[in-house]
Scaffold this active site. Structure first.
Site, mmCIF file in Angstrom:
data_model
loop_
_atom_site.group_PDB
_atom_site.id
_atom_site.type_symbol
_atom_site.label_atom_id
_atom_site.label_comp_id
_atom_site.label_asym_id
_atom_site.label_seq_id
_atom_site.Cartn_x
_atom_site.Cartn_y
_atom_site.Cartn_z
ATOM 1 N N LYS A 56 0.806 -1.225 0.000
ATOM 2 C CA LYS A 56 0.000 0.000 0.000
ATOM 3 C C LYS A 56 0.837 1.271 0.000
ATOM 4 O O LYS A 56 0.345 2.335 -0.356
ATOM 5 C CB LYS A 56 -0.974 -0.007 1.167
ATOM 6 N N SER A 81 -8.353 0.243 7.816
ATOM 7 C CA SER A 81 -8.207 -0.691 8.914
ATOM 8 C C SER A 81 -6.736 -0.944 9.201
ATOM 9 O O SER A 81 -6.404 -1.762 10.030
ATOM 10 C CB SER A 81 -8.902 -2.006 8.565
ATOM 11 N N GLU A 207 -9.860 -13.881 -2.308
ATOM 12 C CA GLU A 207 -10.395 -13.187 -1.137
ATOM 13 C C GLU A 207 -10.779 -14.190 -0.058
ATOM 14 O O GLU A 207 -10.880 -15.387 -0.312
ATOM 15 C CB GLU A 207 -11.579 -12.295 -1.524
ATOM 16 N N GLY A 211 -15.845 -13.527 3.214
ATOM 17 C CA GLY A 211 -16.265 -12.270 2.580
ATOM 18 C C GLY A 211 -16.049 -12.328 1.086
ATOM 19 O O GLY A 211 -15.189 -11.646 0.551
ATOM 20 N N ASP A 213 -17.579 -11.187 -1.481
ATOM 21 C CA ASP A 213 -18.346 -10.218 -2.271
ATOM 22 C C ASP A 213 -17.735 -10.006 -3.657
ATOM 23 O O ASP A 213 -18.451 -9.793 -4.625
ATOM 24 C CB ASP A 213 -18.428 -8.873 -1.548
ATOM 25 N N SER A 307 1.138 -9.851 -0.161
ATOM 26 C CA SER A 307 0.770 -8.430 -0.112
ATOM 27 C C SER A 307 1.288 -7.682 1.108
ATOM 28 O O SER A 307 1.453 -6.461 1.053
ATOM 29 C CB SER A 307 -0.742 -8.291 -0.212
HETATM 30 C C1 LIG Z 1 -5.146 -3.702 1.555
HETATM 31 C C2 LIG Z 1 -4.551 -5.030 1.534
HETATM 32 C C3 LIG Z 1 -5.014 -6.025 0.663
HETATM 33 C C4 LIG Z 1 -6.184 -5.813 -0.271
HETATM 34 O O1 LIG Z 1 -5.923 -4.777 -1.203
HETATM 35 P P1 LIG Z 1 -7.092 -4.095 -2.015
HETATM 36 O O2 LIG Z 1 -6.421 -3.095 -2.877
HETATM 37 O O3 LIG Z 1 -8.035 -3.463 -1.029
HETATM 38 O O4 LIG Z 1 -7.782 -5.166 -2.766
HETATM 39 C C5 LIG Z 1 -4.363 -7.244 0.664
HETATM 40 N N1 LIG Z 1 -3.325 -7.492 1.489
HETATM 41 C C6 LIG Z 1 -2.860 -6.571 2.353
HETATM 42 C C7 LIG Z 1 -1.719 -6.924 3.228
HETATM 43 C C8 LIG Z 1 -3.448 -5.298 2.405
HETATM 44 O O5 LIG Z 1 -2.982 -4.389 3.254
#
Ligand SMILES: *Cc1c(COP(=O)(O)O)cnc(C)c1O
Length: 322
Positions: A56, A81, A207, A211, A213, A307
């Site tokens: 992010k 969050s 996902e 959840g 969705d 991620s």
């Molecule tokens: C935010 C996040 C996601 C999901 O990313 P989106 O862009 O909301 O789909 C997945 N893994 C981690 C560690 C995140 O912080």
């Protein structure tokens, strides 16, 4: 819908120039154990080793770097969050922009502390009773702040796409790409880069089972809203896809898969034990889905985006032990 301008791969390229030298070009790791277990050649893009511990930072920094002098002076507000909050807080500090972050009362303590540590002002709300988007919009209107949402913004999507761009530039074309899915910023950006650099790859978003969705939306053709799902994958506890992320996902992604909390715990253990990496539950979604469909991956080249790696250590120990 027709007036929406969707970001393109050119925006991802521009984002990668903007974040160069600021974001880490994270390592791509491989594991003989996983290659043998899956019968495939697997490349992990390690965004758990990104600055502030998740991809992010890419979208956050890209968004703030595009602010006008007036926007920089007034400041930024974000609701999150956790990881988006830290991404905006760190990016704002690096660029000298004041930041206000709206966070849920039950956000992991390490994430709240880190956000405050980056110098942001934190506003707490009740995630089951209050509407964070409304709180964010009110703060923005009252103080002239620019709201940067966690996923449904062209500069955020373009920034997130730089992770897959780096992966594909490093390892070359892939047969499959797996990316975690919350609101879809990461998956949409990943799809833009993958369709440009490895057009024939099969792209899956993954996902939490609790959840799904995104899966419902993808298969029904319109954005499905759900209650905040209860899952250990706190980075993907989103209630719906975005107006920008959904059309990109519909156009460029092959399908949405799910993984259970039990699968995520098993993959956290795998990453710790075999690859010596701390990966947060949400970061395990890609590998969990790939392992579950290994019969289709035999002899293939597979990219998996890890991620993030932000998890409170006591919580981490609990999840590994359970
Ligand atoms: C935010 C996040 C996601 C999901 O990313 P989106 O862009 O909301 O789909 C997945 N893994 C981690 C560690 C995140 O912080």
């Amino acid at each position: 819908m027709s007036e929406l301008t969707l970001p393109t791969f050119a925006d991802v390229v521009a984002a990668s120039e903007r974040i160069a030298g600021v974001a880490h070009a994270t390592p791509v790791q491989t594991s003989r154990t996983i290659n043998e277990a899956l019968g495939a050649e697997v490349f992990f893009k390690c965004e758990n080793l990104q600055r502030m511990g998740a991809f992010k930072f890419r979208g956050g920094y890209n968004s703030l770097a595009r602010f006008t002098p007036e926007q920089r002076k007034a400041g930024v507000v974000a609701f999150s969050s956790g990881n988006h909050a830290q991404a905006i807080a760190l990016s704002a500090r690096l660029l000298g922009i004041p930041a206000t972050i709206v966070m849920p009362h039950d956000a992991p303590a390490a994430k709240v502390a880190a956000t405050k540590g980056y110098g942001a002002q934190v506003v707490i709300y009740d995630r089951y009773k209050e509407d964070r988007e409304q709180i964010g919009r009110d703060l923005a209107a009252k103080h002239g702040l620019t709201l940067i949402p966690p996923y449904d913004h062209p500069d955020v999507i373009a920034g997130q796409g730089t992770a897959a761009k780096e992966l594909l530039e490093e390892v070359g074309p892939l047969d499959f790409v797996f990316a975690p899915l919350g609101g879809g910023g990461l998956l949409a950006g990943t799809a833009l880069s993958t369709r440009a650099l490895s057009p024939n790859a099969t792209i899956y978003g993954v996902e939490p089972e609790a959840g799904n969705d995104g899966q419902q939306s993808f298969r029904s053709g319109s954005i499905v809203h759900i209650d905040t799902p209860k899952t250990i994958a706190d980075g993907a506890q989103t209630q719906h896809l975005g107006n920008l992320t959904f059309p990109i996902i519909q156009r460029d992604v092959n399908d949405i898969l799910t993984a259970s909390d039990e699968q995520l715990r098993a993959e956290m253990r795998f990453f710790a034990e075999r690859m010596k990496m701390v990966v947060e539950p949400t970061g395990c979604l890609g590998l969990a889905a790939a392992r579950a469909m290994k019969d289709q991956l035999q002899g293939k080249r597979v990219g998996i985006i890890i991620s993030g790696g932000n998890v409170d250590i006591p919580r981490y120990a609990e999840l590994l032990a359970g």
